[in-house]
Structures are given as structure tokens and as C-alpha cells.
Design a protein around this motif. Sequence first.
Motif, PDB file in Angstrom:
ATOM      1  N   THR A   7      13.825  -8.807  -4.257  1.00 55.08           N
ATOM      2  CA  THR A   7      12.841  -7.893  -3.969  1.00 55.08           C
ATOM      3  C   THR A   7      11.776  -7.682  -4.758  1.00 55.08           C
ATOM      4  N   LEU A   8      10.601  -7.694  -4.203  1.00 54.33           N
ATOM      5  CA  LEU A   8       9.315  -7.959  -5.004  1.00 54.33           C
ATOM      6  C   LEU A   8       8.746  -6.485  -5.268  1.00 54.33           C
ATOM      7  N   PHE A   9       8.728  -5.653  -4.184  1.00 54.31           N
ATOM      8  CA  PHE A   9       8.050  -4.295  -4.119  1.00 54.31           C
ATOM      9  C   PHE A   9       9.117  -3.610  -3.199  1.00 54.31           C
ATOM     10  N   LEU A  10       9.313  -2.271  -3.649  1.00 54.14           N
ATOM     11  CA  LEU A  10      10.039  -1.415  -2.771  1.00 54.14           C
ATOM     12  C   LEU A  10       9.044  -0.119  -2.766  1.00 54.14           C
ATOM     13  N   LEU A  11       8.562   0.332  -1.625  1.00 56.11           N
ATOM     14  CA  LEU A  11       7.895   1.678  -1.418  1.00 56.11           C
ATOM     15  C   LEU A  11       8.476   2.412  -0.580  1.00 56.11           C
ATOM     16  N   ASP A  12       8.605   3.811  -0.660  1.00 56.80           N
ATOM     17  CA  ASP A  12       9.720   4.664  -0.116  1.00 56.80           C
ATOM     18  C   ASP A  12       9.094   6.024   0.261  1.00 56.80           C
ATOM     19  N   SER A  13       9.516   6.736   1.383  1.00 59.83           N
ATOM     20  CA  SER A  13       9.244   8.026   1.708  1.00 59.83           C
ATOM     21  C   SER A  13      10.376   8.279   2.505  1.00 59.83           C
ATOM     22  N   ALA A  14      10.447   9.588   2.801  1.00 51.69           N
ATOM     23  CA  ALA A  14      11.739  10.226   3.759  1.00 51.69           C
ATOM     24  C   ALA A  14      11.683   9.615   5.027  1.00 51.69           C
ATOM     25  N   GLU A  15      10.731   9.038   5.636  1.00 51.39           N
ATOM     26  CA  GLU A  15      10.574   8.532   6.888  1.00 51.39           C
ATOM     27  C   GLU A  15      10.844   7.040   6.852  1.00 51.39           C
ATOM     28  N   MET A  16      10.266   6.362   5.992  1.00 52.65           N
ATOM     29  CA  MET A  16      10.278   4.776   6.165  1.00 52.65           C
ATOM     30  C   MET A  16      10.279   4.264   4.551  1.00 52.65           C
ATOM     31  N   SER A  17      10.448   3.101   4.568  1.00 54.10           N
ATOM     32  CA  SER A  17      10.459   2.143   3.414  1.00 54.10           C
ATOM     33  C   SER A  17       9.562   0.887   3.697  1.00 54.10           C
ATOM     34  N   LEU A  18       9.006   0.423   3.085  1.00 55.69           N
ATOM     35  CA  LEU A  18       8.070  -0.795   2.957  1.00 55.69           C
ATOM     36  C   LEU A  18       8.628  -1.823   1.682  1.00 55.69           C
ATOM     37  N   VAL A  19       8.985  -2.843   2.025  1.00 51.00           N
ATOM     38  CA  VAL A  19       9.520  -3.830   1.100  1.00 51.00           C
ATOM     39  C   VAL A  19       8.950  -5.295   1.247  1.00 51.00           C
ATOM     40  N   GLU A  63      -3.098  -2.715  -5.731  1.00 50.51           N
ATOM     41  CA  GLU A  63      -2.769  -3.875  -4.885  1.00 50.51           C
ATOM     42  C   GLU A  63      -3.314  -3.145  -3.684  1.00 50.51           C
ATOM     43  N   GLN A  64      -3.732  -4.343  -2.683  1.00 48.21           N
ATOM     44  CA  GLN A  64      -3.855  -3.885  -1.424  1.00 48.21           C
ATOM     45  C   GLN A  64      -3.482  -5.145  -0.338  1.00 48.21           C
ATOM     46  N   ARG A  65      -3.039  -4.704   0.722  1.00 44.84           N
ATOM     47  CA  ARG A  65      -2.411  -5.856   1.654  1.00 44.84           C
ATOM     48  C   ARG A  65      -2.842  -5.037   2.912  1.00 44.84           C
ATOM     49  N   GLU A  66      -3.119  -6.424   3.695  1.00 40.95           N
ATOM     50  CA  GLU A  66      -3.916  -6.261   5.239  1.00 40.95           C
ATOM     51  C   GLU A  66      -2.676  -6.818   6.047  1.00 40.95           C
ATOM     52  N   PHE A  67      -2.362  -5.943   7.057  1.00 38.77           N
ATOM     53  CA  PHE A  67      -1.404  -6.604   8.210  1.00 38.77           C
ATOM     54  C   PHE A  67      -1.914  -6.166   9.599  1.00 38.77           C
ATOM     55  N   GLN A  71      -2.837  -1.115   7.174  1.00 35.73           N
ATOM     56  CA  GLN A  71      -3.203  -1.590   5.675  1.00 35.73           C
ATOM     57  C   GLN A  71      -2.485  -0.837   4.577  1.00 35.73           C
ATOM     58  N   LEU A  72      -2.127  -1.423   3.598  1.00 37.46           N
ATOM     59  CA  LEU A  72      -1.315  -0.826   2.396  1.00 37.46           C
ATOM     60  C   LEU A  72      -2.261  -0.913   1.105  1.00 37.46           C
ATOM     61  N   ARG A  73      -2.350   0.209   0.312  1.00 39.73           N
ATOM     62  CA  ARG A  73      -2.839   0.183  -0.954  1.00 39.73           C
ATOM     63  C   ARG A  73      -1.721   0.842  -1.601  1.00 39.73           C
ATOM     64  N   PHE A  74      -1.467   0.268  -2.980  1.00 43.89           N
ATOM     65  CA  PHE A  74      -0.554   0.773  -3.923  1.00 43.89           C
ATOM     66  C   PHE A  74      -0.858   0.560  -5.389  1.00 43.89           C
ATOM     67  N   ASP A  75      -0.340   1.371  -6.206  1.00 44.81           N
ATOM     68  CA  ASP A  75      -0.505   1.233  -7.627  1.00 44.81           C
ATOM     69  C   ASP A  75       0.789   1.324  -8.363  1.00 44.81           C
ATOM     70  N   LEU A  76       1.158   1.811  -9.419  1.00 40.56           N
ATOM     71  CA  LEU A  76       2.217   1.591  -9.960  1.00 40.56           C
ATOM     72  C   LEU A  76       3.234   2.808  -9.671  1.00 40.56           C
ATOM     73  N   ARG A  77       2.603   3.828  -9.276  1.00 42.43           N
ATOM     74  CA  ARG A  77       3.276   4.997  -8.973  1.00 42.43           C
ATOM     75  C   ARG A  77       3.579   5.493  -7.311  1.00 42.43           C
ATOM     76  N   GLU A  78       2.402   5.237  -6.538  1.00 44.86           N
ATOM     77  CA  GLU A  78       2.302   5.524  -5.232  1.00 44.86           C
ATOM     78  C   GLU A  78       1.617   4.611  -4.110  1.00 44.86           C
TER      79      GLU A  78
END
Length: 115
Positions: A7-19, A63-67, A71-78
Motif C-alpha cells: 500500500t503506497l497511499f491510503l486516504l479515508d472518509s466515513a463513506e469511502m477510501s482511496l488507496v 500531490e495531485q492525481r487525475e483520473f 481529480q485528487l489533491r492531497f498533502d501529508l494530512r488530508e
Amino acid sequence: MPVPYRTLFLLDSAEMSLVEIKRLDRPDEPDRGTLYSWLQFDKAAGTLTKLDFVSMDSQPEAEQREFRQGQLRFDLREATYRPADDTSPRTLLVCPTTELPAALAAAIDRYLLTA
């Protein structure tokens, strides 16, 4: 037998996860799209969807990723994920990658066995 991955990145909320994961069973694979996958896990439905990667940008502040799906944008916390269908952006927390939630890990294992 499960397919090994990291696992390289794990981003999480109550409804979904992106990994983002990297497969470890194909070390000589030249196709990065086969080695690396961004996956979206819908917690309510228990479904996992592979995101279609378009591009990435790495800056010191974020960091930014486009799918194709958004679109996803993230830093060290959120993180902020903006779906392409113009629904409301979703805020996720950046989580440690050392241990995935059981339902997410099981969904990834099932996905990798059929990918």
C-alpha cells in the motif's frame, strides 16, 4: 493464494477510501499501469473500483492525481477528491498504510485475484 502488494497511499472518509497499491508479484513488468493501481472503495456498498489514471503532479506542498473518474489533491494530512460527475468534493484523511481496514483488504485481495 493472495497476490502480494504494498500500500503506497491510503486516504479515508466515513463513506469511502482511496488507496494506491503496487503489485509485488511482477517485478520485471515494464507497464506501470499493471504494477500500480488507484482503487476507490465504497464502504456502504462494499465495492471496489479501479480508477483510470490520466496524470500526476508532485509538488512540495501537495500531490495531485487525475483520473477519468475525477481529480485528487492531497498533502501529508488530508485530501480532496472531486468526482468527474460534478458531485460535491469529498474530504478524506491521509492514513498510515501499515494496516488496512479488514473490508478494504479483503476487497483488494478479491480484485487482485481477478485482475
